[in-house]
Design a protein around this motif. Sequence first.
Motif, PDB file in Angstrom:
ATOM      1  N   VAL A  47      67.783  23.849   9.985  1.00 40.58           N
ATOM      2  CA  VAL A  47      69.378  24.530  10.489  1.00 40.58           C
ATOM      3  C   VAL A  47      70.498  24.049   9.591  1.00 40.58           C
ATOM      4  N   SER A  48      71.339  25.299   9.420  1.00 45.15           N
ATOM      5  CA  SER A  48      72.624  24.982   8.479  1.00 45.15           C
ATOM      6  C   SER A  48      73.534  24.643   9.878  1.00 45.15           C
ATOM      7  N   ALA A  49      74.797  24.510   8.988  1.00 42.38           N
ATOM      8  CA  ALA A  49      76.072  23.697  10.449  1.00 42.38           C
ATOM      9  C   ALA A  49      76.156  25.153  11.441  1.00 42.38           C
ATOM     10  N   PRO A  50      77.113  25.046  12.467  1.00 45.63           N
ATOM     11  CA  PRO A  50      77.944  26.549  13.278  1.00 45.63           C
ATOM     12  C   PRO A  50      78.775  27.242  12.409  1.00 45.63           C
ATOM     13  N   HIS A  91      86.241  30.167  12.632  1.00 42.33           N
ATOM     14  CA  HIS A  91      86.220  28.806  11.432  1.00 42.33           C
ATOM     15  C   HIS A  91      84.629  28.591  11.058  1.00 42.33           C
ATOM     16  N   LYS A  92      84.412  28.112   9.548  1.00 40.50           N
ATOM     17  CA  LYS A  92      82.701  27.311   9.917  1.00 40.50           C
ATOM     18  C   LYS A  92      82.882  25.601  10.125  1.00 40.50           C
ATOM     19  N   VAL A  93      81.974  25.119  10.876  1.00 37.97           N
ATOM     20  CA  VAL A  93      82.147  24.228  11.147  1.00 37.97           C
ATOM     21  C   VAL A  93      82.161  22.524  10.201  1.00 37.97           C
ATOM     22  N   THR A  94      81.618  23.641   9.206  1.00 39.31           N
ATOM     23  CA  THR A  94      81.637  22.389   8.009  1.00 39.31           C
ATOM     24  C   THR A  94      83.310  22.812   7.306  1.00 39.31           C
ATOM     25  N   ASP A  95      83.386  24.057   6.983  1.00 38.95           N
ATOM     26  CA  ASP A  95      85.211  23.199   6.567  1.00 38.95           C
ATOM     27  C   ASP A  95      85.905  22.527   7.596  1.00 38.95           C
ATOM     28  N   GLY A 155      77.754  18.658  10.396  1.00 42.13           N
ATOM     29  CA  GLY A 155      77.641  20.036  11.370  1.00 42.13           C
ATOM     30  C   GLY A 155      76.087  20.028  11.243  1.00 42.13           C
ATOM     31  N   GLU A 156      75.449  20.156  10.418  1.00 38.16           N
ATOM     32  CA  GLU A 156      73.699  19.713  10.381  1.00 38.16           C
ATOM     33  C   GLU A 156      73.164  19.350  11.324  1.00 38.16           C
ATOM     34  N   TYR A 157      73.524  17.390  11.082  1.00 41.37           N
ATOM     35  CA  TYR A 157      73.234  16.756  11.707  1.00 41.37           C
ATOM     36  C   TYR A 157      73.559  17.169  13.326  1.00 41.37           C
ATOM     37  N   GLY A 171      69.829  20.630   6.771  1.00 38.26           N
ATOM     38  CA  GLY A 171      69.920  20.983   5.867  1.00 38.26           C
ATOM     39  C   GLY A 171      70.863  20.180   5.485  1.00 38.26           C
ATOM     40  N   PHE A 172      71.314  20.440   3.922  1.00 42.60           N
ATOM     41  CA  PHE A 172      72.636  20.469   3.265  1.00 42.60           C
ATOM     42  C   PHE A 172      73.148  18.760   2.563  1.00 42.60           C
ATOM     43  N   TYR A 173      71.821  17.877   3.473  1.00 43.67           N
ATOM     44  CA  TYR A 173      71.915  16.178   3.180  1.00 43.67           C
ATOM     45  C   TYR A 173      70.874  15.624   2.767  1.00 43.67           C
ATOM     46  N   SER A 181      75.929  20.711  -3.136  1.00 47.48           N
ATOM     47  CA  SER A 181      77.572  21.870  -3.104  1.00 47.48           C
ATOM     48  C   SER A 181      76.984  22.601  -1.448  1.00 47.48           C
ATOM     49  N   ARG A 182      78.517  22.869  -1.605  1.00 43.71           N
ATOM     50  CA  ARG A 182      78.072  23.973  -0.307  1.00 43.71           C
ATOM     51  C   ARG A 182      77.158  25.153   0.143  1.00 43.71           C
ATOM     52  N   GLY A 183      75.957  25.374   1.272  1.00 41.87           N
ATOM     53  CA  GLY A 183      75.984  26.179   0.683  1.00 41.87           C
ATOM     54  C   GLY A 183      74.006  25.526   0.432  1.00 41.87           C
ATOM     55  N   GLY A 184      74.078  24.384   0.355  1.00 43.54           N
ATOM     56  CA  GLY A 184      73.417  23.636   0.029  1.00 43.54           C
ATOM     57  C   GLY A 184      71.867  23.468   1.290  1.00 43.54           C
ATOM     58  N   SER A 185      72.315  23.535   2.990  1.00 45.04           N
ATOM     59  CA  SER A 185      70.829  24.136   3.245  1.00 45.04           C
ATOM     60  C   SER A 185      69.387  24.651   2.414  1.00 45.04           C
ATOM     61  N   ASP A 186      69.823  25.951   1.745  1.00 40.17           N
ATOM     62  CA  ASP A 186      68.944  26.908   1.702  1.00 40.17           C
ATOM     63  C   ASP A 186      67.947  25.650   0.439  1.00 40.17           C
TER      64      ASP A 186
HETATM   65  N1  ASP Z   1      77.322  24.011   6.214  1.00 38.00           N
HETATM   66  C1  ASP Z   1      76.679  23.863   4.227  1.00 38.00           C
HETATM   67  C2  ASP Z   1      77.917  24.809   3.758  1.00 38.00           C
HETATM   68  O1  ASP Z   1      78.791  25.216   5.072  1.00 38.00           O
HETATM   69  C3  ASP Z   1      75.430  24.043   4.352  1.00 38.00           C
HETATM   70  C4  ASP Z   1      75.257  25.330   4.563  1.00 38.00           C
HETATM   71  O2  ASP Z   1      75.303  26.045   5.487  1.00 38.00           O
HETATM   72  O3  ASP Z   1      73.909  25.577   4.114  1.00 38.00           O
HETATM   73  O4  ASP Z   1      78.115  24.845   2.777  1.00 38.00           O
END
Ligand code: ASP
Length: 439
Positions: A36-39, A47-51, A114-116, A168-170, A182-187
């Motif tokens: 999973v990613s963060a919300p 807003h994205k939670v990561t932001d 956020g992911e955690y 994801g992400f970490y 880097s951002r988007g890394g949960s993929d």
């Molecule tokens: N939450 C992180 C981001 O916004 C990672 C991800 O969603 O893949 O970049």
Amino acid sequence: MLKVAKFGGSSLSCSEQFAKVKEIVAADDSRKVIVVSAPGKRFSGDHKVTDLLYLCHAHLQYGVSYETVFEIIEGRFCEIASGCNLEIDLDEEFAKIKENMRKDMSIDYLVSRGEYLNAKLMAEYLGYEFVDSSQWLFFNFDGKINIEKTEKALNEIFALHDKIVLPGFYGCGSDGSVKVFSRGGSDISGSLAAAALNADAYENWTDVPGILMADPRIVDNPRVISEVTFSELRELSYMGADVLHQETVFPVRKKNIPLYIKDTNDYTAPGTLIMEDFPPDPSEDGFKFITGISGKKNYTIISLNKSGISDSIGYIKRVLDIVERFNINVEHIPCSIDSFSIVIAPGTQQERIPLLIGEISKECEPDSIKVTPDISIIAVVGRRMAYRPGVSGRLFKALGDNNINIRVIEQGADEINIMVGVENHDFEKAIRVLYHSFT
Ligand code: ASP
């Protein structure tokens, strides 16, 4: 059968989205590993939670109160927990994070929460085991993944619990602390998990129906690409098509695991399947051999003219050595008998072009040197174009018929990609013309 399913932020932005994910997971018993990613955003302007977590860190750094921002984050997770009737003690989790924020906590630790937390919520909701990604995804000191250690750890965990949720992400850095991609890394996390477990498929669930043949901001309702090879996807995403994090494909590609892009909001739709190759389809009609079109604006072309270049050994190398000294990345080098061009990608490196020109003029003494800014490069990509006569003819004719002047032409050696350079003001029109003449 084992599928690793990764859900992006928009698929997990609120309790309603969580319910869709649960339905998707329940629909196929082989979806045993969920990443999973963060919300993410619930609506445009949200807003994205990561932001928000990055913002909290900035507030902390400048000694500004972060409480209000943190309360918004808490609210996002509380809504999911209450909407899904979960029992998790979120106050305890928030208190732990805040305690670490008062200590000397790293930015990576904070933004990974956020992911955690989302994984903790999803694990309880699905009745799966939560596994902290610090326990299975290991980075080396150089920032690359320690594949051996990662694969071993995840297989050991999976042998104990066969239905797991992974944030994801970490992962775990070489010093034992949390480290993020880097951002988007949960993929990438999902792809690594699929590769580590030799999964039968990696599903990447998002908020689009699949990879589109062209940018929907330019072409109205572009078609979804049903099948694309890893190489085609590389070309399309390098040139701007933006669905997956660039590094996602490497782990699954190495293990030949099919990758699906699927839409959480329309889960029975076929989406896009990405594989190493597809068997040729004899029913394919000759007009449908384009897989996709993408492109980027704001390239600069430096054109050098010097009589006899084609006979002089080492001239192009000398010029490129200077370009390298300026730390400028060259993307293409179209050549003719007495001239060649250097195509330079958009970005801050372009600020160094004036000095570069001076140096090339001094050291290499070209007959002339010309700089053309504001060029767009468009890539027409398709594995079925290879060895098929007439494709480029049709492409150039379509552009010519529509009064679009082509400044650069390039074709990769594997013939899955034809690139044309046009002036920035023709960019959108050229993409529309190409899309409509090949679909
Ligand atoms: N939450 C992180 C981001 O916004 C990672 C991800 O969603 O893949 O970049």
